[in-house]
Design an enzyme around this catalytic site. Structure first.
Site, PDB file in Angstrom:
ATOM      1  CG  LEU A 159      -1.527   1.003   1.860  1.00  0.00           C
ATOM      2  CD1 LEU A 159      -2.640   1.521   0.142  1.00  0.00           C
ATOM      3  CD2 LEU A 159      -3.019   1.154   3.065  1.00  0.00           C
ATOM      4  CE1 TYR A 160       5.320   5.810   2.834  1.00  0.00           C
ATOM      5  CE2 TYR A 160       6.920   4.718   2.289  1.00  0.00           C
ATOM      6  CZ  TYR A 160       5.867   5.605   1.914  1.00  0.00           C
ATOM      7  OH  TYR A 160       6.704   6.869   2.276  1.00  0.00           O
ATOM      8  N   GLY A 161       3.988   1.638  -1.401  1.00  0.00           N
ATOM      9  CA  GLY A 161       4.778   1.858  -1.774  1.00  0.00           C
ATOM     10  C   GLY A 161       4.355   1.574  -3.311  1.00  0.00           C
ATOM     11  CB  THR A 163       0.796   6.224  -1.500  1.00  0.00           C
ATOM     12  OG1 THR A 163       1.798   5.708  -1.038  1.00  0.00           O
ATOM     13  CG2 THR A 163      -0.615   4.935  -1.218  1.00  0.00           C
ATOM     14  CE  LYS A 164       5.141   8.997  -0.006  1.00  0.00           C
ATOM     15  NZ  LYS A 164       6.039   9.801   0.003  1.00  0.00           N
TER      16      LYS A 164
END
Length: 245
Positions: A159-161, A163-164
């Site tokens: 998820l974080y990856g 978004t980035k």
């Protein structure tokens, strides 16, 4: 010699109450900028302002609000236009990590929150600052991102990856669209630093073994230098010189 490359410039910093954003806001103020500091924590922003005043004799403009509030971003743009007439330097450091868990284990509410803060807010910010940066003779934007191993897909960081990776695509496209203007943008991957987000992601790591966020400031100021052409791609702090990765 003191770096005064931001003398007289109007600078907006998101995520300014702590970590990398706080270090960037303080560094910009010391370099001569009038800093507009944004974060959710009013107390954190007031502590930053005390530090800025002690170092420069000037106060920052403090704007406590949640970046997931898109209408608040639009209101901020209107206020900056009325008060300052333009934006010269923008540093987008605000982000949330979310839960490090398998992709299919995310709760919809948590998933939506990370998307809202990391992706949607970045788009709303670009939309809001572009008219202000067009009024600057040399608008500069730096957006903080993460390592390639995360954006290309790494277990538990999906998820974080994602978004980035989305943020990087948005910023690259935006910069390409504005290539004929004096506005320039750079994506900055700082590497491991002594921040609260890093401590949450790696709880067993000794934070004192990591660089303090203030160590990123010289490179940040170089990327925001109005007389230089910054790299158009992601730059890595751990390299000797800023270069694409």
């Amino acid at each position: 010699m003191t770096d005064l490359s931001q003398q007289g410039r109007i600078a907006l910093v998101t995520g300014a109450s702590r970590g990398i954003g706080r270090a960037c806001a303080l560094g910009l103020a010391k370099a001569g900028a009038q800093v507009i500091a944004c974060a959710r924590s009013k107390a954190g922003l007031e502590e930053l302002d005390d530090e800025i005043f002690a170092a420069t004799g000037r106060h920052a403009t403090l704007v406590p609000f949640d970046l997931s509030d898109g209408e608040a971003i639009d209101r901020l743009s209107a206020v900056i236009l009325e008060r300052f007439g333009r934006l010269d330097s923008v540093v987008h450091a605000a982000a949330v990590l979310g839960t490090l868990t398998p992709v299919t284990h995310h709760e919809p509410k948590d998933f939506d929150k990370v998307i809202a803060v990391n992706v949607t807010a970045t788009w709303r910010l670009l939309r809001a600052i572009e008219p202000l940066m067009r009024l600057s003779p040399s608008g500069r934007l730096v957006v903080f991102t993460t390592g390639a191993s995360v954006t290309k897909g790494r277990a538990f960081w999906g998820l974080y990856g994602a978004t980035k990776a989305a943020v990087e695509t948005l910023v690259r496209a935006w910069a390409d669209e504005l290539d004929i203007t004096p506005i320039r943008a750079a994506l900055l991957a700082p590497g491991a630093m002594r921040t609260r987000m890093r401590a949450v992601a790696y709880p067993g790591e000794d934070p004192m073994s990591l660089p303090h966020p203030s160590e990123i400031v010289p490179l940040l100021l170089e990327l925001l230098e109005p007389t230089r052409e910054p790299p158009a791609e992601t730059v890595a702090f751990h390299r000797e010189k800023a270069q694409t990765v």
